[in-house]
Design a protein around this motif. Structure first.
Motif, PDB file in Angstrom:
ATOM      1  N   ILE A   1       0.855  -1.190   0.000  1.00 35.66           N
ATOM      2  CA  ILE A   1       0.000   0.000   0.000  1.00 35.66           C
ATOM      3  C   ILE A   1       0.887   1.235   0.000  1.00 35.66           C
ATOM      4  O   ILE A   1       1.702   1.432   0.913  1.00 35.66           O
TER       5      ILE A   1
ATOM      6  N   GLN B   1       1.490   4.867   0.711  1.00 38.96           N
ATOM      7  CA  GLN B   1       0.886   5.840   1.626  1.00 38.96           C
ATOM      8  C   GLN B   1       0.317   7.050   0.890  1.00 38.96           C
ATOM      9  O   GLN B   1      -0.624   7.693   1.373  1.00 38.96           O
TER      10      GLN B   1
ATOM     11  N   ASP C   1      -1.394   6.883  -1.650  1.00 40.05           N
ATOM     12  CA  ASP C   1      -2.699   6.480  -2.179  1.00 40.05           C
ATOM     13  C   ASP C   1      -3.789   6.531  -1.117  1.00 40.05           C
ATOM     14  O   ASP C   1      -4.944   6.193  -1.395  1.00 40.05           O
ATOM     15  N   LEU C   2      -3.426   6.943   0.101  1.00 42.39           N
ATOM     16  CA  LEU C   2      -4.384   6.947   1.207  1.00 42.39           C
ATOM     17  C   LEU C   2      -4.812   8.364   1.571  1.00 42.39           C
ATOM     18  O   LEU C   2      -3.978   9.266   1.689  1.00 42.39           O
TER      19      LEU C   2
ATOM     20  N   ILE D   1     -10.271   5.894   6.441  1.00 46.02           N
ATOM     21  CA  ILE D   1      -9.200   5.768   5.448  1.00 46.02           C
ATOM     22  C   ILE D   1      -9.825   5.468   4.088  1.00 46.02           C
ATOM     23  O   ILE D   1     -10.607   4.528   3.951  1.00 46.02           O
ATOM     24  N   THR D   2      -9.466   6.271   3.104  1.00 43.78           N
ATOM     25  CA  THR D   2      -9.933   6.059   1.734  1.00 43.78           C
ATOM     26  C   THR D   2      -8.750   5.650   0.868  1.00 43.78           C
ATOM     27  O   THR D   2      -7.738   6.357   0.821  1.00 43.78           O
ATOM     28  N   HIS D   3      -8.871   4.489   0.216  1.00 44.88           N
ATOM     29  CA  HIS D   3      -7.837   4.046  -0.719  1.00 44.88           C
ATOM     30  C   HIS D   3      -8.202   4.614  -2.087  1.00 44.88           C
ATOM     31  O   HIS D   3      -9.127   4.145  -2.749  1.00 44.88           O
TER      32      HIS D   3
ATOM     33  N   THR E   1      -8.752   2.515  -5.546  1.00 45.94           N
ATOM     34  CA  THR E   1      -9.896   1.592  -5.617  1.00 45.94           C
ATOM     35  C   THR E   1     -11.192   2.199  -5.113  1.00 45.94           C
ATOM     36  O   THR E   1     -12.271   1.677  -5.383  1.00 45.94           O
TER      37      THR E   1
ATOM     38  N   MET F   1      -6.542  -0.262   8.917  1.00 42.79           N
ATOM     39  CA  MET F   1      -5.562  -0.775   7.950  1.00 42.79           C
ATOM     40  C   MET F   1      -5.689  -2.288   7.801  1.00 42.79           C
ATOM     41  O   MET F   1      -5.515  -2.824   6.702  1.00 42.79           O
TER      42      MET F   1
ATOM     43  N   LEU G   1      -8.628  -2.742   5.568  1.00 46.12           N
ATOM     44  CA  LEU G   1      -8.301  -2.283   4.222  1.00 46.12           C
ATOM     45  C   LEU G   1      -7.457  -3.325   3.490  1.00 46.12           C
ATOM     46  O   LEU G   1      -7.713  -3.629   2.314  1.00 46.12           O
ATOM     47  N   ARG G   2      -6.449  -3.876   4.166  1.00 45.48           N
ATOM     48  CA  ARG G   2      -5.610  -4.907   3.521  1.00 45.48           C
ATOM     49  C   ARG G   2      -6.451  -6.112   3.118  1.00 45.48           C
ATOM     50  O   ARG G   2      -6.267  -6.680   2.035  1.00 45.48           O
TER      51      ARG G   2
ATOM     52  N   LEU H   1      -8.478  -5.238   0.071  1.00 47.01           N
ATOM     53  CA  LEU H   1      -7.642  -5.155  -1.126  1.00 47.01           C
ATOM     54  C   LEU H   1      -7.259  -6.552  -1.616  1.00 47.01           C
ATOM     55  O   LEU H   1      -7.236  -6.812  -2.820  1.00 47.01           O
TER      56      LEU H   1
END
Length: 359
Positions: A216, A218, A220-221, A245-247, A250, A270, A273-274, A277
């Motif tokens: 990831i 950082q 991109d967050l 947290i917005t990725h 995606t 996180m 989020l992982r 993803l």
């Protein structure tokens, strides 16, 4: 099949040597992967040796039966046992979902039905918590958004196991739970005793073993902090501890506010989020290779209605496998084994069919 087993036995021997090497255990993540694969191959090795042993006993019985009728009586039993052991080996050779040994993050979301859907979300959470306890798994509440009547608009829980055998893993069992769960019952808010139909969504994500497994950036967050909110004064924080947290690549958004610490909420976000993803990567891979789908009944279509819980009839029905039973009261208390076993069996049959009957 013999060539396939021989290659796996060779791999089993090599893994055994790796496990004896102290350097391997300096890397916990790699050691965990090797242990999982070794446990999987150990079952194949034991089943193969049992099959071969039964074959040798059968040949000996046939030879001795020429002189003693007592041995002739053993032949039918040994033949049946040989066929059973051969089938066990064949099923163990079915390519396994590589994620079966993973832990999971389970998310339950209210759907159609408003307050009743949220109440059923709480019932499903209780069902899964009891099921996890019966398996000896550990659970951790990550996030929850309670409704006014005590249900959940959304709740997320991590489910963990110490099992090294992939067939006993959390993902191996709970991956079939993703989809729309339909409930038919008289809601507590119904004054005239009419049966209503509501739905609740369940999402299941395999949890990432190590943070490095999913890269990831950082940059991109987009991370926002805000004050948490809740149904009561005591649960409302006075500091900006909640995290969103917005990725950006995606569009995946994860919010956490259960913990009082912003750091803890960020760590939990996180983790989720992982997992999302990883699931997104797997969905993309399955879409590109639909002919090699890992499961014929674990659809990635989250809008699919997979199961109905009919309380007036005490009936549970899985629409993918045709499973039906009239012990819903027990199922809601965690007795999910028969339901999930029907999914595992259907998945195995689909995998066998994909192998084209190869030995």
């Amino acid at each position: 099949m013999f060539e396939q087993v021989a290659a796996l036995l060779q791999e089993h021997s090599e893994l055994q040597e790796q496990l004896a090497d102290p350097d391997l255990h300096a890397n916990p993540a790699q050691a965990k992967k090797v242990n999982r694969r070794y446990a999987e191959l150990s079952k194949i090795k034991a089943a193969y040796e049992a099959w071969q042993g039964t074959g040798e006993d059968l040949e000996a019985a046939k030879e001795l039966a020429k002189e003693d009728d007592m041995f002739a009586e053993e032949i039918p039993r040994l033949e049946a046992e040989l066929a059973e052991n051969q089938e066990k080996v064949r099923r163990l050779l079915i390519p396994r979902d590589p994620d079966d040994a993973r832990d999971v993050i389970l998310e339950i979301k209210g759907g159609e039905g408003g307050a009743e859907s949220a109440l059923f979300a709480a019932d499903l959470l209780r069902m899964y918590l009891h099921y996890a306890a019966s398996k000896g798994w550990k659970t951790e509440l990550l996030e929850s958004d309670e409704s006014e009547l005590g249900g959940y608009k959304n709740v997320q829980v991590a489910v963990k196991s110490n099992a090294t055998d992939p067939s006993q893993g959390v993902w191996a069992h709970l991956k079939f739970e993703g989809g729309v769960h339909r409930v038919q019952r008289v809601p507590v808010t119904e004054s005239q005793g009419r049966i209503h139909t509501s739905t609740t969504g369940v999402l299941v994500f395999p949890e990432v073993d190590e943070p490095e497994e999913i890269e990831i950036n950082q940059n991109d967050l987009k991370i926002d902090v805000f004050r948490s909110s809740g149904p009561g004064g005591q649960s409302v924080n006075t500091t900006d501890s909640a995290v969103r947290i917005t990725h950006l690549p995606t569009g995946i958004v994860v919010s956490m506010q259960n913990e009082k610490s912003q750091i803890q909420n960020r760590e939990a976000a996180m983790r989720v989020l992982r997992a999302r993803l990883l699931a997104a990567q797997q969905e993309a891979a399955e879409a590109e290779a639909s002919a090699q789908r890992k499961s014929q009944i674990r659809t990635m279509d989250r809008s699919e209605r997979i199961r109905t819980y009919n309380f007036p009839e005490n009936r549970i029905a899985d629409h993918r496998t045709g499973f039906k039973a009239y012990n819903l009261d027990q199922v809601m208390n965690g007795a999910l084994d028969a339901v999930i076993e029907s999914c595992i069996k259907a998945d195995e049959e689909a995998r066998l069919a994909d192998l084209g009957g190869e030995d």
